[in-house]
Enzyme design. Structure first.
Site, mmCIF file in Angstrom:
data_model
loop_
_atom_site.group_PDB
_atom_site.id
_atom_site.type_symbol
_atom_site.label_atom_id
_atom_site.label_comp_id
_atom_site.label_asym_id
_atom_site.label_seq_id
_atom_site.Cartn_x
_atom_site.Cartn_y
_atom_site.Cartn_z
ATOM 1 N N HIS A 157 -9.811 -13.508 -53.202
ATOM 2 C CA HIS A 157 -10.713 -13.315 -52.055
ATOM 3 C C HIS A 157 -10.991 -11.833 -51.890
ATOM 4 C CE1 HIS A 157 -7.520 -12.036 -49.189
ATOM 5 N NE2 HIS A 157 -6.757 -12.925 -49.799
ATOM 6 N N ASP A 195 -12.266 -10.350 -49.098
ATOM 7 C CA ASP A 195 -12.148 -9.828 -47.730
ATOM 8 C C ASP A 195 -10.714 -9.357 -47.462
ATOM 9 O OD1 ASP A 195 -11.333 -12.574 -47.893
ATOM 10 O OD2 ASP A 195 -11.318 -12.698 -45.717
ATOM 11 N N ASP A 240 -3.025 -7.535 -51.146
ATOM 12 C CA ASP A 240 -3.649 -8.817 -50.766
ATOM 13 C C ASP A 240 -5.162 -8.705 -50.807
ATOM 14 O OD1 ASP A 240 -4.191 -11.290 -49.750
ATOM 15 O OD2 ASP A 240 -3.599 -10.831 -47.703
ATOM 16 N N GLU A 246 -11.659 -15.506 -46.567
ATOM 17 C CA GLU A 246 -10.402 -16.229 -46.763
ATOM 18 C C GLU A 246 -9.462 -15.988 -45.594
ATOM 19 O OE1 GLU A 246 -6.212 -16.833 -48.271
ATOM 20 O OE2 GLU A 246 -7.136 -15.067 -47.387
ATOM 21 N N GLU A 247 -9.478 -14.742 -45.111
ATOM 22 C CA GLU A 247 -8.506 -14.347 -44.094
ATOM 23 C C GLU A 247 -8.747 -15.005 -42.735
ATOM 24 O OE1 GLU A 247 -5.839 -13.005 -44.792
ATOM 25 O OE2 GLU A 247 -6.057 -11.529 -46.397
ATOM 26 N N HIS A 281 -1.193 -7.255 -44.828
ATOM 27 C CA HIS A 281 -1.617 -7.305 -43.418
ATOM 28 C C HIS A 281 -0.969 -6.225 -42.541
ATOM 29 C CE1 HIS A 281 -3.033 -11.797 -43.623
ATOM 30 N NE2 HIS A 281 -3.216 -11.161 -44.767
HETATM 31 ZN ZN LIG Z 1 -4.682 -13.072 -49.632
#
Ligand SMILES: [Zn+2]
Length: 345
Positions: A34, A36, A66, A98-99, A320
Protein backbone atom coordinates in the site's frame (compact mmCIF):
# COMPACT_ATOMS: atom_id res chain seq x y z
CA UNK A 1 -7.59 9.92 -4.99
CA UNK A 2 -7.71 10.48 -8.80
CA UNK A 3 -4.00 9.54 -9.03
CA UNK A 4 -4.57 6.41 -6.97
CA UNK A 5 -7.55 5.43 -9.10
CA UNK A 6 -5.42 5.91 -12.20
CA UNK A 7 -2.76 3.71 -10.62
CA UNK A 8 -5.35 0.99 -10.02
CA UNK A 9 -6.61 1.30 -13.58
CA UNK A 10 -3.10 1.17 -14.98
CA UNK A 11 -2.36 -1.95 -12.99
CA UNK A 12 -5.58 -3.55 -14.19
CA UNK A 13 -4.61 -2.55 -17.71
CA UNK A 14 -1.40 -4.51 -17.21
CA UNK A 15 0.96 -1.53 -17.21
CA UNK A 16 2.43 -2.60 -13.87
CA UNK A 17 2.93 -6.12 -15.19
CA UNK A 18 6.36 -7.29 -16.28
CA UNK A 19 5.51 -9.95 -18.86
CA UNK A 20 7.31 -13.29 -18.97
CA UNK A 21 10.20 -13.60 -21.47
CA UNK A 22 7.77 -14.93 -24.08
CA UNK A 23 5.27 -12.12 -23.49
CA UNK A 24 2.79 -13.90 -21.21
CA UNK A 25 0.67 -11.72 -18.91
CA UNK A 26 -1.37 -14.45 -17.21
CA UNK A 27 -0.41 -16.17 -13.97
CA UNK A 28 2.74 -15.15 -12.17
CA UNK A 29 3.64 -13.50 -8.94
CA UNK A 30 2.05 -10.42 -7.38
CA UNK A 31 4.08 -8.10 -5.19
CA UNK A 32 1.56 -6.17 -3.15
CA UNK A 33 2.01 -3.00 -1.10
CA UNK A 34 0.00 0.00 0.00
CA UNK A 35 1.28 3.46 -0.96
CA UNK A 36 -0.49 5.43 1.77
CA UNK A 37 0.82 6.17 5.27
CA UNK A 38 -0.70 7.16 8.59
CA UNK A 39 -0.53 10.87 9.61
CA UNK A 40 2.28 12.37 11.72
CA UNK A 41 0.01 14.83 13.56
CA UNK A 42 0.86 15.20 17.23
CA UNK A 43 3.98 13.03 16.92
CA UNK A 44 7.33 14.27 18.12
CA UNK A 45 9.77 13.51 15.28
CA UNK A 46 13.51 14.28 15.54
CA UNK A 47 13.80 14.71 11.75
CA UNK A 48 11.46 15.68 8.89
CA UNK A 49 9.19 12.61 8.63
CA UNK A 50 8.75 13.14 4.87
CA UNK A 51 12.50 13.24 4.07
CA UNK A 52 14.41 10.00 4.47
CA UNK A 53 17.15 10.47 7.05
CA UNK A 54 20.00 7.97 7.28
CA UNK A 55 21.83 7.36 10.56
CA UNK A 56 23.48 4.39 12.30
CA UNK A 57 22.61 1.87 9.58
CA UNK A 58 18.97 2.88 9.63
CA UNK A 59 16.60 4.92 7.50
CA UNK A 60 14.12 7.16 9.33
CA UNK A 61 10.89 8.51 7.84
CA UNK A 62 7.14 8.01 7.73
CA UNK A 63 6.38 4.75 5.96
CA UNK A 64 9.93 3.38 5.66
CA UNK A 65 8.87 0.26 7.60
CA UNK A 66 5.15 0.31 6.72
CA UNK A 67 5.71 -0.40 3.85
CA UNK A 68 7.41 1.83 1.38
CA UNK A 69 10.71 -0.01 2.00
CA UNK A 70 9.27 -3.13 0.38
CA UNK A 71 7.79 -1.20 -2.55
CA UNK A 72 11.05 0.70 -3.15
CA UNK A 73 13.14 -2.48 -3.14
CA UNK A 74 10.68 -4.17 -5.52
CA UNK A 75 10.61 -1.24 -7.95
CA UNK A 76 14.40 -0.82 -7.83
CA UNK A 77 14.70 -4.42 -9.06
CA UNK A 78 12.45 -3.90 -12.11
CA UNK A 79 15.35 -3.43 -14.59
CA UNK A 80 16.88 -6.64 -13.28
CA UNK A 81 13.56 -8.51 -13.44
CA UNK A 82 13.17 -7.33 -17.04
CA UNK A 83 16.54 -8.79 -17.99
CA UNK A 84 15.82 -12.18 -16.38
CA UNK A 85 14.56 -15.00 -18.58
CA UNK A 86 11.35 -15.55 -16.62
CA UNK A 87 8.73 -18.16 -17.50
CA UNK A 88 6.11 -16.17 -15.58
CA UNK A 89 5.13 -12.52 -15.26
CA UNK A 90 5.65 -10.35 -12.19
CA UNK A 91 2.90 -7.91 -11.19
CA UNK A 92 2.99 -4.91 -8.88
CA UNK A 93 -0.25 -4.31 -6.99
CA UNK A 94 0.07 -0.92 -5.31
CA UNK A 95 -3.01 0.20 -3.43
CA UNK A 96 -4.26 3.35 -1.70
CA UNK A 97 -6.23 3.95 1.52
CA UNK A 98 -5.06 0.75 3.23
CA UNK A 99 -4.53 2.56 6.50
CA UNK A 100 -8.18 3.55 6.79
CA UNK A 101 -9.24 -0.11 6.71
CA UNK A 102 -8.17 -1.65 3.35
CA UNK A 103 -10.52 0.74 1.54
CA UNK A 104 -8.62 1.00 -1.75
CA UNK A 105 -7.61 -2.57 -2.64
CA UNK A 106 -11.19 -3.91 -3.04
CA UNK A 107 -11.54 -1.85 -6.27
CA UNK A 108 -8.51 -3.65 -7.68
CA UNK A 109 -9.71 -7.04 -6.42
CA UNK A 110 -13.17 -6.54 -7.99
CA UNK A 111 -11.61 -5.50 -11.28
CA UNK A 112 -9.40 -8.61 -11.28
CA UNK A 113 -12.39 -10.79 -10.42
CA UNK A 114 -14.48 -9.25 -13.21
CA UNK A 115 -11.68 -9.82 -15.72
CA UNK A 116 -11.09 -13.38 -14.54
CA UNK A 117 -7.35 -12.71 -14.15
CA UNK A 118 -5.43 -15.78 -12.94
CA UNK A 119 -2.47 -15.26 -10.61
CA UNK A 120 -0.19 -17.92 -9.15
CA UNK A 121 0.68 -16.31 -5.83
CA UNK A 122 1.00 -13.06 -3.93
CA UNK A 123 3.47 -11.68 -1.39
CA UNK A 124 2.19 -8.77 0.70
CA UNK A 125 5.27 -6.90 1.93
CA UNK A 126 3.97 -5.70 5.30
CA UNK A 127 6.77 -5.39 7.86
CA UNK A 128 7.38 -8.87 9.26
CA UNK A 129 11.15 -8.70 9.80
CA UNK A 130 11.47 -10.80 6.59
CA UNK A 131 9.73 -13.68 8.39
CA UNK A 132 6.75 -15.55 6.96
CA UNK A 133 3.32 -14.62 8.32
CA UNK A 134 0.62 -17.09 7.31
CA UNK A 135 -2.50 -15.74 8.98
CA UNK A 136 -4.22 -12.67 10.37
CA UNK A 137 -7.69 -11.85 11.61
CA UNK A 138 -10.43 -10.18 9.58
CA UNK A 139 -11.30 -6.51 10.20
CA UNK A 140 -14.93 -5.36 10.30
CA UNK A 141 -15.77 -1.76 11.24
CA UNK A 142 -19.27 -0.33 11.61
CA UNK A 143 -20.92 3.01 12.34
CA UNK A 144 -24.18 3.00 14.25
CA UNK A 145 -26.71 5.86 14.53
CA UNK A 146 -29.43 5.54 17.13
CA UNK A 147 -32.38 7.89 16.54
CA UNK A 148 -34.65 8.66 19.51
CA UNK A 149 -36.73 11.71 20.41
CA UNK A 150 -35.71 14.87 22.24
CA UNK A 151 -37.63 16.19 25.25
CA UNK A 152 -37.04 18.24 28.38
CA UNK A 153 -35.21 15.94 30.77
CA UNK A 154 -37.90 16.43 33.42
CA UNK A 155 -40.38 14.78 31.01
CA UNK A 156 -38.65 11.47 30.36
CA UNK A 157 -41.88 9.83 29.20
CA UNK A 158 -42.22 12.25 26.29
CA UNK A 159 -38.82 11.43 24.80
CA UNK A 160 -36.87 8.42 23.61
CA UNK A 161 -33.34 8.47 25.00
CA UNK A 162 -30.93 7.68 22.17
CA UNK A 163 -27.91 7.40 24.49
CA UNK A 164 -29.59 4.90 26.81
CA UNK A 165 -30.74 2.70 23.93
CA UNK A 166 -27.30 2.92 22.31
CA UNK A 167 -25.90 1.80 25.68
CA UNK A 168 -28.09 -1.35 25.55
CA UNK A 169 -26.63 -2.20 22.16
CA UNK A 170 -23.08 -1.50 23.32
CA UNK A 171 -23.65 -3.81 26.30
CA UNK A 172 -24.91 -6.48 23.89
CA UNK A 173 -21.72 -6.13 21.80
CA UNK A 174 -19.70 -6.44 24.99
CA UNK A 175 -21.69 -9.55 25.97
CA UNK A 176 -20.93 -11.19 22.60
CA UNK A 177 -17.25 -10.27 23.06
CA UNK A 178 -17.24 -11.88 26.52
CA UNK A 179 -18.78 -15.07 25.14
CA UNK A 180 -15.99 -15.35 22.54
CA UNK A 181 -13.42 -14.81 25.26
CA UNK A 182 -14.97 -17.49 27.48
CA UNK A 183 -16.03 -20.07 24.89
CA UNK A 184 -13.80 -19.49 21.86
CA UNK A 185 -13.28 -20.67 19.19
CA UNK A 186 -9.58 -20.23 19.97
CA UNK A 187 -6.40 -20.19 17.94
CA UNK A 188 -3.41 -20.19 20.29
CA UNK A 189 -1.05 -18.89 17.61
CA UNK A 190 -2.49 -15.36 18.09
CA UNK A 191 -1.60 -12.91 20.89
CA UNK A 192 -5.32 -12.62 21.58
CA UNK A 193 -6.45 -16.14 20.65
CA UNK A 194 -10.15 -15.46 20.01
CA UNK A 195 -12.42 -13.13 18.02
CA UNK A 196 -12.63 -9.67 19.62
CA UNK A 197 -15.36 -7.01 19.51
CA UNK A 198 -15.21 -3.49 20.91
CA UNK A 199 -16.95 -0.10 20.86
CA UNK A 200 -14.36 2.62 20.46
CA UNK A 201 -16.02 5.98 19.75
CA UNK A 202 -19.26 7.55 20.92
CA UNK A 203 -21.06 10.89 20.60
CA UNK A 204 -24.47 12.06 21.64
CA UNK A 205 -26.59 14.57 23.48
CA UNK A 206 -26.63 18.36 23.50
CA UNK A 207 -27.24 19.39 27.11
CA UNK A 208 -27.43 17.95 30.59
CA UNK A 209 -31.17 18.71 30.80
CA UNK A 210 -32.24 17.43 27.36
CA UNK A 211 -33.19 13.85 26.46
CA UNK A 212 -30.84 13.10 23.54
CA UNK A 213 -32.35 12.54 20.13
CA UNK A 214 -29.24 11.11 18.52
CA UNK A 215 -26.37 8.91 19.61
CA UNK A 216 -23.66 7.74 17.23
CA UNK A 217 -20.95 5.22 17.90
CA UNK A 218 -18.49 2.99 16.08
CA UNK A 219 -17.70 -0.61 16.84
CA UNK A 220 -15.43 -3.14 15.26
CA UNK A 221 -14.70 -6.82 15.43
CA UNK A 222 -11.64 -8.83 14.47
CA UNK A 223 -12.61 -12.36 13.61
CA UNK A 224 -10.43 -15.42 13.43
CA UNK A 225 -10.05 -16.23 9.71
CA UNK A 226 -12.06 -19.46 9.97
CA UNK A 227 -15.01 -17.62 11.47
CA UNK A 228 -17.97 -16.26 9.53
CA UNK A 229 -17.90 -12.47 9.97
CA UNK A 230 -21.33 -12.04 8.35
CA UNK A 231 -22.91 -14.41 10.88
CA UNK A 232 -21.40 -12.41 13.72
CA UNK A 233 -22.71 -9.13 12.30
CA UNK A 234 -26.12 -10.80 11.81
CA UNK A 235 -26.14 -11.69 15.52
CA UNK A 236 -25.81 -7.95 16.32
CA UNK A 237 -28.41 -6.93 13.73
CA UNK A 238 -30.87 -9.58 14.96
CA UNK A 239 -30.67 -8.05 18.44
CA UNK A 240 -31.32 -4.60 16.92
CA UNK A 241 -34.36 -5.84 14.96
CA UNK A 242 -35.90 -8.11 17.56
CA UNK A 243 -35.16 -6.38 20.88
CA UNK A 244 -33.82 -2.86 20.55
CA UNK A 245 -36.01 -1.29 17.87
CA UNK A 246 -39.30 -2.65 19.33
CA UNK A 247 -38.32 -1.28 22.76
CA UNK A 248 -37.49 2.12 21.24
CA UNK A 249 -40.64 2.25 19.14
CA UNK A 250 -42.78 1.54 22.18
CA UNK A 251 -41.59 4.97 23.35
CA UNK A 252 -41.54 6.76 19.99
CA UNK A 253 -42.97 5.23 16.81
CA UNK A 254 -40.42 6.87 14.50
CA UNK A 255 -37.37 5.76 16.52
CA UNK A 256 -34.81 3.57 14.77
CA UNK A 257 -31.23 2.38 14.38
CA UNK A 258 -29.01 2.64 11.28
CA UNK A 259 -25.91 0.50 10.91
CA UNK A 260 -23.42 0.95 8.08
CA UNK A 261 -20.13 -0.74 7.42
CA UNK A 262 -17.17 1.64 7.19
CA UNK A 263 -14.62 -0.97 6.21
CA UNK A 264 -14.24 -4.70 6.01
CA UNK A 265 -11.33 -6.90 5.07
CA UNK A 266 -11.27 -10.69 5.33
CA UNK A 267 -8.75 -12.60 7.41
CA UNK A 268 -5.84 -14.54 5.95
CA UNK A 269 -5.20 -18.22 6.42
CA UNK A 270 -2.48 -19.27 4.00
CA UNK A 271 -2.33 -22.72 2.42
CA UNK A 272 0.87 -24.38 3.61
CA UNK A 273 0.85 -26.63 0.53
CA UNK A 274 0.64 -23.70 -1.91
CA UNK A 275 3.68 -23.11 -4.11
CA UNK A 276 4.10 -19.53 -2.90
CA UNK A 277 4.05 -20.54 0.79
CA UNK A 278 6.63 -23.28 0.25
CA UNK A 279 8.80 -21.00 -1.88
CA UNK A 280 8.78 -18.08 0.58
CA UNK A 281 9.45 -20.48 3.48
CA UNK A 282 12.37 -22.03 1.63
CA UNK A 283 13.90 -18.69 0.62
CA UNK A 284 13.65 -17.21 4.11
CA UNK A 285 14.55 -20.51 5.79
CA UNK A 286 11.57 -20.00 8.10
CA UNK A 287 9.21 -22.83 9.05
CA UNK A 288 7.46 -21.19 12.00
CA UNK A 289 3.67 -20.69 12.09
CA UNK A 290 3.27 -16.96 12.64
CA UNK A 291 -0.18 -15.38 12.96
CA UNK A 292 -0.55 -11.65 13.58
CA UNK A 293 -3.16 -9.35 15.07
CA UNK A 294 -2.94 -6.58 12.46
CA UNK A 295 -4.98 -6.75 9.28
CA UNK A 296 -3.57 -6.51 5.75
CA UNK A 297 -4.68 -6.77 2.14
CA UNK A 298 -3.56 -10.41 2.05
CA UNK A 299 -7.03 -11.74 2.92
CA UNK A 300 -8.46 -9.84 -0.06
CA UNK A 301 -6.07 -11.57 -2.48
CA UNK A 302 -6.86 -14.91 -0.87
CA UNK A 303 -10.59 -14.22 -1.29
CA UNK A 304 -9.86 -13.97 -5.01
CA UNK A 305 -8.34 -17.46 -4.92
CA UNK A 306 -4.73 -16.25 -5.04
CA UNK A 307 -2.48 -18.09 -2.56
CA UNK A 308 -0.97 -15.33 -0.42
CA UNK A 309 1.57 -14.87 2.36
CA UNK A 310 3.00 -11.84 4.15
CA UNK A 311 6.75 -11.22 4.12
CA UNK A 312 8.40 -7.82 4.18
CA UNK A 313 11.30 -5.84 5.63
CA UNK A 314 11.14 -3.88 8.89
CA UNK A 315 9.11 -4.41 12.02
CA UNK A 316 5.50 -3.57 12.82
CA UNK A 317 6.64 -2.27 16.25
CA UNK A 318 8.21 0.72 14.46
CA UNK A 319 5.15 1.44 12.31
CA UNK A 320 2.76 4.36 12.92
CA UNK A 321 5.10 5.93 15.54
CA UNK A 322 7.37 8.97 15.68
CA UNK A 323 10.87 8.27 14.32
CA UNK A 324 9.68 5.24 12.33
CA UNK A 325 12.78 3.48 11.03
CA UNK A 326 14.02 0.47 9.11
CA UNK A 327 17.41 -1.21 9.33
CA UNK A 328 19.23 -1.01 5.99
CA UNK A 329 20.15 -4.66 6.57
CA UNK A 330 16.42 -5.51 6.35
CA UNK A 331 16.17 -3.80 2.96
CA UNK A 332 19.23 -5.73 1.75
CA UNK A 333 17.69 -8.97 2.95
CA UNK A 334 14.46 -8.10 1.12
CA UNK A 335 16.45 -7.37 -2.05
CA UNK A 336 18.19 -10.78 -1.93
CA UNK A 337 14.84 -12.47 -1.22
CA UNK A 338 12.94 -10.82 -4.11
CA UNK A 339 15.80 -11.42 -6.55
CA UNK A 340 15.94 -15.13 -5.66
CA UNK A 341 12.15 -15.50 -5.69
CA UNK A 342 11.71 -13.95 -9.10
CA UNK A 343 14.70 -15.89 -10.47
CA UNK A 344 13.04 -19.13 -9.23
CA UNK A 345 10.00 -18.28 -11.35
ZN1 LIG B 1 1.01 -1.46 6.26
Amino acid sequence: MPNATAAVRSWCAGRATLPSHDGKLEGGLVLSGHTDVVPVDGQDWDTDPFKVHEANGRLFGRGVADMKGFIAVGLSLVPEFMRMKRKRPVHFALSFDEEIGCAGAPYMIEELRARGVKLDGCVVGEPSGMKVVVAHKGINMFRCRVHGKAAHSSLTDRGCNAIEHAASLICKIREIAESHKRQGPYDKAYDVPYTTLSTNQIQGGIAVNTIPELCEFTYEFRNLPGMNADALQEQIEAYIRQDLVPAMQAEHAAAGVEVSSSSRAPGLSAEEAAEITRLVRALTDDQETRKVAYGTEAGLFQSLGVPTVICGPGHIEQAHKANEFIDIEQLEECERFLRKMVATL
